[in-house]
Design a protein around this motif. Structure first.
Motif, PDB file in Angstrom:
ATOM      1  N   PRO A 359       0.826  -1.215   0.000  1.00  0.00           N
ATOM      2  CA  PRO A 359       0.000   0.000   0.000  1.00  0.00           C
ATOM      3  C   PRO A 359       0.860   1.265   0.000  1.00  0.00           C
ATOM      4  N   ARG A 360       0.419   2.273  -0.705  1.00  0.00           N
ATOM      5  CA  ARG A 360       1.207   3.499  -0.858  1.00  0.00           C
ATOM      6  C   ARG A 360       1.440   4.215   0.459  1.00  0.00           C
ATOM      7  N   GLU A 361       0.518   4.086   1.406  1.00  0.00           N
ATOM      8  CA  GLU A 361       0.691   4.793   2.679  1.00  0.00           C
ATOM      9  C   GLU A 361       1.879   4.274   3.477  1.00  0.00           C
ATOM     10  N   GLU A 362       2.441   3.130   3.071  1.00  0.00           N
ATOM     11  CA  GLU A 362       3.613   2.583   3.761  1.00  0.00           C
ATOM     12  C   GLU A 362       4.913   2.872   3.013  1.00  0.00           C
ATOM     13  N   PHE A 363       4.852   3.682   1.970  1.00  0.00           N
ATOM     14  CA  PHE A 363       6.044   4.023   1.186  1.00  0.00           C
ATOM     15  C   PHE A 363       6.878   5.044   1.960  1.00  0.00           C
ATOM     16  N   VAL A 364       8.174   4.747   2.165  1.00  0.00           N
ATOM     17  CA  VAL A 364       9.011   5.612   3.008  1.00  0.00           C
ATOM     18  C   VAL A 364      10.231   6.161   2.265  1.00  0.00           C
ATOM     19  N   TRP A 365      10.344   5.926   0.950  1.00  0.00           N
ATOM     20  CA  TRP A 365      11.580   6.213   0.235  1.00  0.00           C
ATOM     21  C   TRP A 365      11.626   7.581  -0.423  1.00  0.00           C
ATOM     22  N   CYS A 366      10.721   8.438  -0.066  1.00  0.00           N
ATOM     23  CA  CYS A 366      10.806   9.844  -0.460  1.00  0.00           C
ATOM     24  C   CYS A 366       9.953  10.647   0.509  1.00  0.00           C
ATOM     25  N   PRO A 367      10.169  11.962   0.606  1.00  0.00           N
ATOM     26  CA  PRO A 367       9.435  12.783   1.565  1.00  0.00           C
ATOM     27  C   PRO A 367       7.921  12.756   1.343  1.00  0.00           C
TER      28      PRO A 367
END
Length: 382
Positions: A359-367
């Motif tokens: 899920p996109r809400e768990e993406f941490v690789w950009c601000p």
């Protein structure tokens, strides 16, 4: 008799050392899980006391993650200037709008070691700043970003044990010109290309060749494989024989991973006919993630930086879109992606990863600022 006893003892030690090197990659997943469990438990207990120490990093956590991260041990900025034409189709207007990439340190996923979003030319953020995020995946990314920034900025931080040899010595160049064999195996470059191609057991279980085939400016596990020097890099880039042999080494390893080089001009790659079998091996043997990181770094320094982005794009598609390489996904996001020297290409790859991540809400690789911007339907076009 004493001599025979010594030889037996020496052989036993050598056997134990090879076993340790072979089993080392398998410890990392278990260590990831254990640390993640402990971190989540501590976070839950602190949260139950009313959120004390919110946003503060726990002592020793960075060292634990450095051990678990599996990263390999590079003033001009080291990173290439934004290219005039986008490789993957990000609109020109977006590239020219520098304000889009201006990120404040208070952003939830701001990483002080990631220069992807720097807008001032020549800026190099190398000082440590406490993270504002307590997300475990972000902590892992932050640890990896420190290593990758050191590579992209030509290794301004050298470990205390890093000893530079004489600049007159060029063992890596000599090896690639066929004038010197690898150590400790005693194999010449053309033997690797002709007799090791398709020998998957050898390529999997021998651990002393990869540092010779893809040398870096940093020490590796093979103490007999000397790191590159800047003078050696310059000489390598001017030597057509060495560069041609490096291309053959790249094809050798791509075949081992189930990948084919589709274009020597652009570096575009595709699945090989035996990809299913080789992908299974990739999923089973985590140490290959470290090898791929090394390969990407080497390509960037020794004349093939334009090969980096196509290979990373391939792994992002296989891990995030096709889900064929689940055990490669974390390395692709934390390490492969941030080995790409060209800043525009790196930005495009991050954007593609965000658009494909679930899920996109768990993406941490950009601000978070960029994630919010890219979430607009009109902006998330890759």
């Amino acid at each position: 008799m004493a001599w025979k006893g010594y030889r037996r003892f020496s052989s036993l030690l050598e056997w134990l050392w090879r076993k340790i090197l072979f089993l080392r990659p398998y410890f990392a997943p278990a260590l990831y899980f254990a640390i993640g469990y402990i971190v989540k438990a501590i976070s839950w207990r602190k949260g139950s006391r009313g959120g004390q120490d919110e946003g503060q990093e726990r002592p020793g956590e960075r060292d634990q993650e450095a051990a678990a991260g599996g990263g390999e041990f590079d003033h001009n900025d080291g990173e290439t200037e934004p290219s005039e034409i986008s490789t993957y189709g990000v609109c020109q207007e977006e590239q020219e709008n520098s304000d889009e990439y201006r990120v404040e340190s208070v952003d939830e996923f701001y990483c002080c070691y990631d220069s992807t979003w720097e807008t001032d030319e020549g800026t190099s953020q190398t000082q440590w700043l406490p993270s504002t995020s307590r997300n475990y995946n972000f902590k892992r990314f932050e640890n990896a970003a420190k290593d990758m920034q050191n590579y992209r900025h030509d290794y301004p931080r050298k470990p205390h044990h890093w000893r530079n040899r004489s600049s007159d010595e060029m063992p890596n160049l000599n090896f690639y010109c066929g004038l010197q064999h690898s150590e400790p195996d005693g194999i010449y470059i053309h033997t690797f290309h002709t007799e090791w191609f398709g020998r998957y057991d050898k390529l999997e279980y021998v651990h002393t060749y990869i540092q010779w085939l893809f040398p870096l400016q940093e020490p590796g596990m093979n103490a007999q494989a000397p790191p590159l020097t800047k003078r050696e890099i310059k000489a390598f880039l001017e030597n057509d024989t060495a560069k041609k042999n490096l291309l053959e080494s790249y094809k050798l390893m791509l075949d081992f991973y189930g990948i084919q080089l589709e274009s020597e001009t652009t570096g575009r790659v595709k699945r090989a006919p035996n990809w299913a079998e080789r992908f299974e091996n990739l999923n089973m043997n985590a140490h290959n993630n470290l090898r791929i990181t090394r390969i990407l770094k080497c390509l960037g320094k020794l004349g093939y930086p334009h090969y980096q982005a196509p290979l990373v794009r391939f792994f992002l598609e296989e891990t995030l879109v096709h889900h064929t390489l689940p055990n490669v996904k974390n390395s692709a996001l934390n390490y492969f992606l941030f080995a790409v020297l060209d800043k525009n290409q790196r930005r495009e790859l991050v954007k593609f990863a965000y658009s494909s991540y679930d899920p996109r809400e768990e993406f941490v690789w950009c601000p978070k600022k960029l994630q919010t911007l890219w979430s607009q339907p009109s902006r998330l076009k890759i």
